[in-house]
Design a protein around this motif. Structure first.
Motif, PDB file in Angstrom:
ATOM      1  N   HIS A   8      36.175  24.881  37.396  1.00 38.73           N
ATOM      2  CA  HIS A   8      37.488  25.516  37.569  1.00 38.73           C
ATOM      3  C   HIS A   8      37.847  25.624  39.045  1.00 38.73           C
ATOM      4  CE1 HIS A   8      38.369  26.695  33.393  1.00 38.73           C
ATOM      5  NE2 HIS A   8      37.052  26.680  33.281  1.00 38.73           N
ATOM      6  N   HIS A   9      36.912  26.042  39.859  1.00 39.98           N
ATOM      7  CA  HIS A   9      37.144  26.063  41.294  1.00 39.98           C
ATOM      8  C   HIS A   9      35.803  26.152  42.015  1.00 39.98           C
ATOM      9  CE1 HIS A   9      36.345  30.419  41.817  1.00 39.98           C
ATOM     10  NE2 HIS A   9      36.934  30.557  40.643  1.00 39.98           N
ATOM     11  N   VAL A  10      35.833  25.839  43.297  1.00 40.55           N
ATOM     12  CA  VAL A  10      34.650  25.896  44.137  1.00 40.55           C
ATOM     13  C   VAL A  10      34.515  27.319  44.674  1.00 40.55           C
ATOM     14  CG1 VAL A  10      33.586  25.011  46.247  1.00 40.55           C
ATOM     15  CG2 VAL A  10      34.810  23.458  44.708  1.00 40.55           C
ATOM     16  N   HIS A  11      33.277  27.823  44.714  1.00 40.82           N
ATOM     17  CA  HIS A  11      33.049  29.244  44.976  1.00 40.82           C
ATOM     18  C   HIS A  11      32.614  29.561  46.411  1.00 40.82           C
ATOM     19  CE1 HIS A  11      32.953  28.905  40.628  1.00 40.82           C
ATOM     20  NE2 HIS A  11      33.044  30.219  40.521  1.00 40.82           N
ATOM     21  N   ARG A  12      32.905  28.711  47.345  1.00 41.94           N
ATOM     22  CA  ARG A  12      32.451  28.914  48.732  1.00 41.94           C
ATOM     23  C   ARG A  12      32.743  30.332  49.233  1.00 41.94           C
ATOM     24  NH1 ARG A  12      32.185  25.420  53.373  1.00 41.94           N
ATOM     25  NH2 ARG A  12      33.210  23.769  52.194  1.00 41.94           N
ATOM     26  N   GLU A  13      33.980  30.807  49.042  1.00 41.20           N
ATOM     27  CA  GLU A  13      34.360  32.120  49.558  1.00 41.20           C
ATOM     28  C   GLU A  13      33.815  33.265  48.710  1.00 41.20           C
ATOM     29  OE1 GLU A  13      37.597  29.073  50.315  1.00 41.20           O
ATOM     30  OE2 GLU A  13      36.439  29.759  48.588  1.00 41.20           O
TER      31      GLU A  13
ATOM     32  N   PRO B 105      34.741  42.327  42.525  1.00 43.20           N
ATOM     33  CA  PRO B 105      35.180  42.333  43.929  1.00 43.20           C
ATOM     34  C   PRO B 105      36.085  41.181  44.340  1.00 43.20           C
ATOM     35  CG  PRO B 105      32.875  42.967  43.784  1.00 43.20           C
ATOM     36  CD  PRO B 105      33.281  42.537  42.401  1.00 43.20           C
ATOM     37  N   HIS B 106      35.777  39.952  43.902  1.00 41.08           N
ATOM     38  CA  HIS B 106      36.544  38.826  44.414  1.00 41.08           C
ATOM     39  C   HIS B 106      37.971  38.747  43.865  1.00 41.08           C
ATOM     40  CE1 HIS B 106      34.401  37.185  40.836  1.00 41.08           C
ATOM     41  NE2 HIS B 106      35.536  36.563  40.631  1.00 41.08           N
ATOM     42  N   LYS B 107      38.305  39.600  42.902  1.00 43.76           N
ATOM     43  CA  LYS B 107      39.698  39.661  42.439  1.00 43.76           C
ATOM     44  C   LYS B 107      40.560  40.489  43.393  1.00 43.76           C
ATOM     45  CE  LYS B 107      39.101  37.212  38.701  1.00 43.76           C
ATOM     46  NZ  LYS B 107      39.749  35.888  38.528  1.00 43.76           N
TER      47      LYS B 107
ATOM     48  N   SER C 272      43.708  37.733  44.089  1.00 46.71           N
ATOM     49  CA  SER C 272      42.384  37.131  44.013  1.00 46.71           C
ATOM     50  C   SER C 272      42.058  36.266  45.231  1.00 46.71           C
ATOM     51  CB  SER C 272      42.285  36.292  42.739  1.00 46.71           C
ATOM     52  OG  SER C 272      41.030  35.665  42.641  1.00 46.71           O
ATOM     53  N   LEU C 273      40.783  36.269  45.587  1.00 49.15           N
ATOM     54  CA  LEU C 273      40.288  35.437  46.681  1.00 49.15           C
ATOM     55  C   LEU C 273      40.396  33.959  46.358  1.00 49.15           C
ATOM     56  CD1 LEU C 273      38.789  35.450  49.442  1.00 49.15           C
ATOM     57  CD2 LEU C 273      36.647  35.497  48.149  1.00 49.15           C
ATOM     58  N   LYS C 274      40.132  33.607  45.097  1.00 47.13           N
ATOM     59  CA  LYS C 274      40.180  32.195  44.688  1.00 47.13           C
ATOM     60  C   LYS C 274      40.392  32.102  43.182  1.00 47.13           C
ATOM     61  CE  LYS C 274      39.224  28.897  46.836  1.00 47.13           C
ATOM     62  NZ  LYS C 274      37.974  28.141  46.925  1.00 47.13           N
TER      63      LYS C 274
ATOM     64  N   VAL D 187      53.211  37.369  42.895  1.00 49.50           N
ATOM     65  CA  VAL D 187      52.857  37.234  44.311  1.00 49.50           C
ATOM     66  C   VAL D 187      51.352  37.001  44.391  1.00 49.50           C
ATOM     67  CG1 VAL D 187      52.821  38.325  46.580  1.00 49.50           C
ATOM     68  CG2 VAL D 187      54.735  38.759  45.016  1.00 49.50           C
ATOM     69  N   ALA D 188      50.947  35.954  45.110  1.00 52.00           N
ATOM     70  CA  ALA D 188      49.535  35.607  45.269  1.00 52.00           C
ATOM     71  C   ALA D 188      49.312  35.157  46.712  1.00 52.00           C
ATOM     72  CB  ALA D 188      49.140  34.514  44.278  1.00 52.00           C
TER      73      ALA D 188
END
Length: 395
Positions: free
Chosen positions: A129-134, A217-219, A290-292, A310-311
């Motif tokens: 779904h996405h890369v989790h680097r951050e 947290p990452h949300k 969200s961060l990602k 808004v994002a």
């Protein structure tokens, strides 16, 4: 009902959670909706995921999706390999019958993959779904983040080097390219959007915001709370609903008290689909801090009922779920995020026009279209029959 345009295939989805899991989110919705579409195309589909309290060990949904729950959040990876190998070897008759022998494995990587090319003897597709680097440092801290990022960025691309990839946005395809995955091996299959009726619930008479996500947290739900605090004087009746559950809720509630906005924030907890629909309809603006995100399913769901979102501009797939300046707004930083929310709350015409554009944009994403594209991929990668453990090599 779709027609089967090739031989029936048994597709096994490996995912750490299912939609009934309290921590389930958009990834789980995507997997199960795609599985249901493949069943409509005439295939068989099984989902192997972690067990959780209150959910049966084995279950077949109304659509025909078979759900097997084994192990826990971390042990499900090992249980998947053992269950598959038991069936392949022909021993453990009960376990072998419960899983069967799939023609295709869809290995869902939520940061950590199932490493199925090491043990499976069939065609394999990896879904990212996405890369989790951050996200690794936020979730695991500095030391754990280094291990997680090494697995995702170095080890996994090597293990899946001969497998086809599927992702949910061009943004993630570009990120995978930075990890050495040839874009020619990556098929983009967008999320669909359920059919939602915009007038199910009226807009609130007062300015209202909605965050719909897992409370982790990452949300970055904190940014939504800070936005309310900063706009409270300008919009005295402003309210925020936080819908979702997760282990970070206590910290968020503490922040609400610290900011002095407890009378403005409502934690709705887990909401049903109908409740979610009503919340999306009634909110003036939806927030995705969200961060990602690989895509941003709730962004398009909000758009389907004329609610703009808004994002953040650097949050991955949200830049495709939102057409910036037309169907929603993308912020550069927290201060800009607050400013973008203010602009929508303050201008009724601007907000209404953006909501109508968001609805038109959402109409272009359907689960049927996504299912057709995924079914084409199933046919393409399995036409030549089962392949060895190394997986699928793109011609």
């Amino acid at each position: 009902m779709h027609t089967l345009d090739g031989p029936e295939r048994h597709v096994l989805f490996l995912n750490w959670r299912d939609t009934r899991n309290p921590e389930g989110g958009g990834s789980e919705v995507y997997v199960e909706r795609i599985a249901e579409e493949l069943i409509a195309h005439g295939h068989r589909a099984t989902l192997l995921c972690a067990s959780h309290p209150g959910a049966p060990r084995d279950e077949t949904t109304e659509s025909g999706l078979r759900v097997l729950r084994r192990g826990g959040r971390h042990t499900v990876y090992l249980r998947a390999a053992l269950l598959y190998l038991a069936g392949l070897a022909g021993f453990g008759p009960l376990r072998a019958r419960s899983l069967g022998r799939p023609d295709l494995i869809v290995d869902v990587c939520n940061g950590l993959p199932f490493l199925s090319p090491l043990w499976a003897r069939c065609t394999i597709v990896i879904l990212v779904h996405h890369v989790h680097r951050e996200q690794w440092p936020v979730v695991l801290g500095a030391f754990g983040a280094r291990i997680g990022w090494w697995i995702e960025s170095s080890f996994a691309p090597r293990i899946y080097r001969r497998c086809r990839y599927v992702t949910v946005s061009a943004a993630t395809r570009d990120e995978l390219a930075l990890l050495g995955v040839d874009p020619g091996r990556v098929t983009v299959v967008y999320n669909g959007t359920p059919e939602l009726t915009p007038d199910t619930a009226p807009r609130t008479p007062h300015p209202s915001l909605l965050v719909l996500c897992r409370l982790v947290p990452h949300k970055r739900v904190e940014i939504a709370l800070e936005t309310v605090a900063q706009l409270a004087a300008e919009f005295p009746t402003l309210r925020l609903t936080v819908a979702g559950q997760g282990w970070w809720e206590t910290q968020l509630r503490n922040l609400v008290d610290t900011l002095g906005i407890s009378d403005r924030v409502h934690f709705a907890g887990f909401v049903s689909e109908s409740e979610k629909h009503e919340l999306l309809c009634s909110a003036w603006v939806a927030l995705t801090p969200s961060l990602k995100e690989g895509w941003g399913l709730t962004i398009v769901e909000a758009g389907a009922v004329c609610t703009p979102t808004v994002a953040f501009r650097d949050a991955g797939g949200v830049t495709e779920a939102i057409v910036a300046g037309e169907t929603g707004l993308l912020a550069h930083d927290t201060a800009d995020f607050v400013a973008q929310v203010r602009s929508l709350l303050a201008d009724d015409v601007f907000r209404h026009d953006m909501g109508k554009a968001a609805q038109s944009h959402a109409a272009g994403f359907t689960w049927s279209a996504s299912g057709n594209r995924f079914a084409d991929l199933v046919r393409a990668v399995t036409d030549d029959g089962p392949r060895p453990a190394a997986g699928y090599r793109t011609p």
